[in-house]
Design an enzyme around this catalytic site. Sequence first.
Site, PDB file in Angstrom:
ATOM      1  CD  GLU A 164      -1.790   4.159   3.436  1.00 56.60           C
ATOM      2  OE1 GLU A 164      -2.948   4.398   3.820  1.00 56.60           O
ATOM      3  OE2 GLU A 164      -1.519   3.380   2.507  1.00 56.60           O
ATOM      4  CB  CYS A 204      -1.897   1.546   6.210  1.00 61.96           C
ATOM      5  SG  CYS A 204      -1.521   0.700   4.650  1.00 61.96           S
ATOM      6  CG  HIS A 237      -1.972  -1.007   1.232  1.00 63.27           C
ATOM      7  ND1 HIS A 237      -3.036  -0.956   2.096  1.00 63.27           N
ATOM      8  CD2 HIS A 237      -2.161  -2.105   0.459  1.00 63.27           C
ATOM      9  CE1 HIS A 237      -3.841  -1.982   1.870  1.00 63.27           C
ATOM     10  NE2 HIS A 237      -3.324  -2.701   0.881  1.00 63.27           N
ATOM     11  CB  CYS A 272      -6.539  -0.379   5.360  1.00 68.66           C
ATOM     12  SG  CYS A 272      -4.831  -1.003   5.222  1.00 68.66           S
TER      13      CYS A 272
END
Length: 149
Positions: free
Chosen positions: A55, A86, A53, A83
Site C-alpha cells: 500500500e 497502512c 508495504h 495493517c
Amino acid sequence: MAASPGFMDLALAEARAAQARGEVPIGAVVVLDGTVIGAGGNRTRERRDVTAHAEIEAIRDAARRLNAERLTGADLYVTLEPCAMCAAAISFARIRRLYYGAGDPKGGGVDHGGRFYAQPTCHHAPDVYSGLGETEAAGLLRAFFEARR
C-alpha cells in the site's frame, strides 16, 4: 460506485511479482478516474525497510506521478486488509475508497485489530469494501506461508 475486478487483478499481479522477489505476496494499485496512477508490491526485504508495504509503495508511486502529497478522489485496491500503519497512510493520503481482498484477523487494522478508521482521532476514513478477489488473494498468501514451513 462498483469496484472493478480488473483493478484487483492488477493488484494480484503485483502480489505475484512480490512473491517472485521472495516477498510476502501482497500487491496494491491506486486508481484515479479509471486510470492506474500507482502500483506496488511488498518490498520490505529487498529495501530493508519495514515501511515498504504494498500500500505504501503504491501510494508513494501515485504521489510521485501526480506530484502531490494527497490523493483525493483516488481508490486503492489491495490484496490483503491493510495493517494499522497502512490504514493510517491511506487516511493521510485522503484515499476515497479502499477495496481489499482477504481479511487479516491477526494483523489487519481496518476491520480487525485497532480498526483505525473507527477511532475518534482518525481525520479521514475511506469507504471500505472487503472481499474483492478474496479467494485468490488468500490462496496466494496461504501457499506462500505453507512453502516456508
